[in-house]
Each structure stands twice: as C-alpha cells, then as structure tokens.
Enzyme design. Sequence first.
Site, PDB file in Angstrom:
ATOM      1  N   THR A   1       0.868  -1.177   0.000  1.00  0.00           N
ATOM      2  CA  THR A   1       0.000   0.000   0.000  1.00  0.00           C
ATOM      3  C   THR A   1       0.904   1.226   0.000  1.00  0.00           C
ATOM      4  OG1 THR A   1      -0.013   0.148   2.392  1.00  0.00           O
ATOM      5  CG2 THR A   1      -1.710  -1.222   1.397  1.00  0.00           C
TER       6      THR A   1
ATOM      7  N   GLU B   1      -5.485  -3.992  -0.940  1.00  0.00           N
ATOM      8  CA  GLU B   1      -5.863  -5.095  -0.058  1.00  0.00           C
ATOM      9  C   GLU B   1      -6.945  -5.987  -0.661  1.00  0.00           C
ATOM     10  OE1 GLU B   1      -5.441  -1.975   0.758  1.00  0.00           O
ATOM     11  OE2 GLU B   1      -4.640  -1.722   2.774  1.00  0.00           O
TER      12      GLU B   1
ATOM     13  N   LYS C   1     -14.478  17.261   9.913  1.00  0.00           N
ATOM     14  CA  LYS C   1     -15.423  17.262  11.033  1.00  0.00           C
ATOM     15  C   LYS C   1     -15.634  18.690  11.504  1.00  0.00           C
ATOM     16  CE  LYS C   1     -14.087  12.653  12.375  1.00  0.00           C
ATOM     17  NZ  LYS C   1     -12.805  12.075  12.702  1.00  0.00           N
TER      18      LYS C   1
ATOM     19  N   TRP D   1     -20.145  15.803   9.837  1.00  0.00           N
ATOM     20  CA  TRP D   1     -19.171  15.348   8.854  1.00  0.00           C
ATOM     21  C   TRP D   1     -19.522  15.959   7.506  1.00  0.00           C
ATOM     22  CZ3 TRP D   1     -17.686   9.477   9.363  1.00  0.00           C
ATOM     23  CH2 TRP D   1     -17.113   9.282  10.626  1.00  0.00           C
TER      24      TRP D   1
HETATM   25  P1  ADP Z   1      -3.435   4.070  -1.584  1.00  0.00           P
HETATM   26  O1  ADP Z   1      -4.492   5.012  -2.096  1.00  0.00           O
HETATM   27  O2  ADP Z   1      -3.401   4.002  -0.110  1.00  0.00           O
HETATM   28  O3  ADP Z   1      -2.172   4.241  -2.285  1.00  0.00           O
HETATM   29  P2  ADP Z   1      -4.835   1.939  -2.852  1.00  0.00           P
HETATM   30  O4  ADP Z   1      -4.512   2.178  -4.246  1.00  0.00           O
HETATM   31  O5  ADP Z   1      -4.970   0.568  -2.379  1.00  0.00           O
HETATM   32  O6  ADP Z   1      -3.785   2.588  -1.943  1.00  0.00           O
HETATM   33  O7  ADP Z   1      -6.108   2.787  -2.565  1.00  0.00           O
HETATM   34  C1  ADP Z   1      -7.303   2.318  -2.078  1.00  0.00           C
HETATM   35  C2  ADP Z   1      -8.157   3.493  -1.759  1.00  0.00           C
HETATM   36  O8  ADP Z   1      -8.366   4.293  -2.915  1.00  0.00           O
HETATM   37  C3  ADP Z   1      -9.535   3.126  -1.308  1.00  0.00           C
HETATM   38  O9  ADP Z   1      -9.550   2.802   0.064  1.00  0.00           O
HETATM   39  C4  ADP Z   1     -10.299   4.397  -1.607  1.00  0.00           C
HETATM   40  O10 ADP Z   1     -10.126   5.365  -0.588  1.00  0.00           O
HETATM   41  C5  ADP Z   1      -9.625   4.908  -2.840  1.00  0.00           C
HETATM   42  N1  ADP Z   1     -10.407   4.567  -4.029  1.00  0.00           N
HETATM   43  C6  ADP Z   1     -10.223   3.563  -4.886  1.00  0.00           C
HETATM   44  N2  ADP Z   1     -11.127   3.595  -5.878  1.00  0.00           N
HETATM   45  C7  ADP Z   1     -11.930   4.649  -5.634  1.00  0.00           C
HETATM   46  C8  ADP Z   1     -13.063   5.221  -6.280  1.00  0.00           C
HETATM   47  N3  ADP Z   1     -13.563   4.730  -7.393  1.00  0.00           N
HETATM   48  N4  ADP Z   1     -13.635   6.312  -5.714  1.00  0.00           N
HETATM   49  C9  ADP Z   1     -13.140   6.841  -4.579  1.00  0.00           C
HETATM   50  N5  ADP Z   1     -12.069   6.358  -3.937  1.00  0.00           N
HETATM   51  C10 ADP Z   1     -11.469   5.274  -4.455  1.00  0.00           C
END
Ligand code: ADP
Length: 541
Positions: free
Chosen positions: A183, A330, A438, A443
């Site tokens: 991640t 994940e 917040k 929110w």
């Molecule tokens: P990081 O963003 O931590 O580098 P990831 O690529 O695994 O790692 O990101 C997952 C996160 O990206 C999700 O938990 C969510 O917050 C965001 N995300 C993924 N797809 C979408 C989407 N279509 N719309 C909004 N947020 C998204």
Amino acid sequence: MLSGRMMDFPLTIAHLLERAGSVHGHVEVVSTLPDKTRHRGTFAELHERSARLANALTKLGVKAGDRVATFAWNHRQHLECYLGVPAMGAVVHTLNLRLHPTELAYIANHADDQVVVVDLSLWPLFDKFRGEIKNLRHVLVVRDTGGPAPEGTLDYEAVLADASPTFDPPALDENAAAMLCYTSGTTGNPKGVLYSHRSTVLHAMIAGLPDAIGLSADDVVLPVVPMFHASAWGLPYVAALTGTRIVFPGPHLDPASLVKLMAEERVTVAAGVPTIWMGILQLLDAAPEKVDLSCVRTMIIGGSAAPASMIEGFSKRHGLEVTHAWGMTETNPLGTVARVKRHLRGDAAKELALRATQGFAVPFVETRHVDSDGKVLARDGQVMGELEVRGPWVASSYFGDEGADRFTDDGWFKTGDVVRIDAEGYVTITDREKDVIKSGGEWISSVALENALMSHPAVAEAAVFAAKHPKWDERPVAAIVLKPDAKADKDALIEHIRPSFPKFALPDEVVFIEQIPRTSTGKFLKSKLREQYGNILVDKA
Ligand code: ADP
C-alpha cells in the site's frame, strides 16, 4: 463427504501462462519503448519467454516463496515477470518507482527481495537504493534504452537466451503466495499484501465478467494503471485468461501520447486513475476533431473518485463511456463496479448519479458499513459509516502481520473508507477516514464538494480538505486548479455549488494553485494540502 466429485484442480497462475501460450498464442502484446517506438510480440513469445525466465530464476537459485522484485514501467518484460515468477513458485513483488529511495529501501528489505528486475531507463532511480537492499543477490536489467547493462548486473535478454524454453511447472498449492504489493503508506509505513495464486485467478475470472471490468478476445486493453500498483488492477491476468490483446504505454503517460496510442492501436478498454482521464478530457475538449477514439468501448476509472462532471463530459462531448470502479491494494484490487442495473435505467440524471457512485460489489465480495462501535448500519443510502469488505481476494492480514487492527474478529477487512450504502447495494464513498472534515460535530463530504466544484466549466481540478478552525474545529477549504486561460473567483465557485449543499457544508475558503499535490499513484495528496494550507482560517481569524 460424498464420493464421486470433481477434481481438486489448483487455480494457479501457471495455468494462465500455459493457456496464454497454448490457446491464445497468436494474440499480440504491444509495448511502447522509451524512444516511443513500439515492440510487437505475441502470447506465444510471452509464454516462451516467461518459461525461460522461470527456468533462469531456478538456475539462479531462486526457490519457492522467494521474492523477485520488479522496478519497471508497463511492458512485456514486466508481464513476463507477472507470469513467469509465480509459475515457478516464487513471489513477484512490484516496487513502486514513484516512491522515495528511503521508502523503496524500507519496502525492499521488508519484502526481503533477493532478485530485482529493473529497467535500464530507471537505473538512476534504482541506483539510489540498491546498496541498501540487504539480501539482494541478482539484478536483471531490461535494456529498454539500448545501453549496456551496468557492471555487476545481468542482462535480462542474455539470461533468457541462456535458459531452456521448455518449462515444467512445479506442483503449486493454489493458496501459495504469487504476488506481493505494498500500500502507499499514506498513514504510517507501507504495508505488504500477499496475493495468492487462488486469489489472483479468482479475481481475474470475476474481473473478466461483462458486468465487472469485462474483457474478451475481441478487446484490446490498455493498462495505464501502473503494473507497480495493485497488479495493474489484475488486467494482465484477465488478458492472459481471455486472450485479450494488450497494449502497454511504457513510460509515456501524458494525455497526448495515451490518446495517440489508443487511436493507433484501436484500444477498446483503457484503465487508469481519474487524474489521467482529467488530462485526457481536457485534451479532447481542446481539440475534439483531431482524434478518432471510436474504437474505445469503455474507460475503467478508479483509485479515487471519478467526478460525475468528468463521466458526463466524456459521454456528452466525446461519446466515450466511463466505467467507475472501486478497489484497494488489499482487495487484489477489484471490489465494486458502478454498472446501472437494468431496472434503474431511463432517467439520464439518475443514471449519471449511479455511474458516479463506486457501484455495487462484484460477485464474492461482500460489503457492509459500520459505525464507530462496529455496529452494522442500515442500507438506506443516508447513514455514513466505515466500509468493510470480505471475500476470497480480500486480505486476511498484512505481510508480516502488521496492522492487525484493520481486520475484525468476525472476518471483515476495515477499508478506512467512509461510505453510504443504498438498498440496491450501491456504495458511495464520501471520504477516506483520514480526509474526513469534522465541522462542529457534522461530517462534511470532501468528495461530494470536489465533484460539484469540478462541474464548473473553469475548473480543471478540485481537492477539498480540512483546515483548522477556532470555533468549528475544522472547516472545508477548496484547492482549485483552473483550466488554462479560464477565470473564476471564490464567489463564482461557491455560487455554482450553493444549490447542491446545505450552507454549513460550503467551503470557507478557496485557494487557487498550479497543481494539486499527488500521491505516488496519482491521487490527490490531501495531507500535503493540510500541511500547507491547514492554518489558513486560523491565520485569517
Ligand atoms: P493508496 O491510495 O493508499 O495508495 P490503494 O490504491 O490501495 O492505496 O487505494 C485504495 C483506496 O483508494 C480506497 O480505500 C479508496 O479510498 C480509494 N479509491 C479507490 N477507488 C476509488 C473510487 N472509485 N472512488 C473513490 N475512492 C477510491
């Protein structure tokens, strides 16, 4: 158990590799090189070269479960690692080339990488941390820029040439690890997620369904999403399964190069994060008559929220369809896809609103949302809570067992995304937990504000973040990038969105900036905005 059942045949990447060669051998793989020329190969070559790689790694002493890292752009050799490394039982670990060398060294050691396959064009970056990788034994260099392999390294092509093309895959346990992805570590150190053969194959099977990402042998797929990010959303594996022609962008990720590639290679499905598509939309808007993208069936957009205005802009002004999807490192990574169910069609505005949600879960992924006490919330489309997911390609723990608090006792993964879920199962992300605003106990959804702001014709990009406030604790502030030569002031932008929000949700301040800071995977980096402008309201007060 009853006797006379089906075979216990393992779901492995070795089968995908075998299938790519024996069933889809004629299918083309196109790779863009740093000099912008394109290499053309086939799945038959891919099969043979991945087999050679697997044999070569065995000869180099790589054992089942060892980590073989990649530090590379999207191209055929990277694909060979995706298939060849797991097929011989080792684990392919994709290093994110946009990270800082210190982070890369941390990750490479945490993963215990023993072999790294690196692009020569990325050597200067790799050179900054390779000395720190404690157990590094071999470096294989893909000479994408043509120069010689640096001293002390192996030339990837020479290694392949020396290896046998006949490969007899070892017996693999489908639950064995196949791929390791980290991640981004926006909060704390990056965490590793181990994809198994089984999770990867099942994910590919479901992602390939027509109502998920949907790829067939008639498609041409362009993974703009980097192969160092969440297995390029599994697209390479779906393509191997279905015999989809693959077009790789290499290092050329600017809108003009991508549009040219899509048009010339007759791409039908392209996939990437919203920031990529925002750039492409602007380019098309500026010169709509010049490019013929009639070949494109859909553009898969995920990684962060695709604004409704962008989805509508592509469709209305350019006849291009967007498929919005949600996923995480994940979750291998696909979780939900925003398809409009048949009985919900008919009203254009409502359809657009549904397409701009994150969609509903793909088969075998289950979703729920919970309050801060872990109580499961109603699917009424109103109440907000943290999204939790479970399924056969959802992590059950992190590599090295860090971050145990992200996994519930009853078997769910806590995503850190704040969402609403409606009665049809559509998930709408209102924020990431760490970005929630917040304000005096209420929110405020930054994502909803951003979507609305980005529908203003002068706005290229908008990111809304929490700024400290002496009375309300936090208040929303919008960072805006205007389109070239476009003009709009704070009042005009606030007036534009006023009808869609209660008064308390409107941003207190608007800052106009040149570029919104981004994460290593192209998402808006709000922590940076908070760092820079977090005190703007306190200073003004
Ligand atoms: P990081 O963003 O931590 O580098 P990831 O690529 O695994 O790692 O990101 C997952 C996160 O990206 C999700 O938990 C969510 O917050 C965001 N995300 C993924 N797809 C979408 C989407 N279509 N719309 C909004 N947020 C998204």
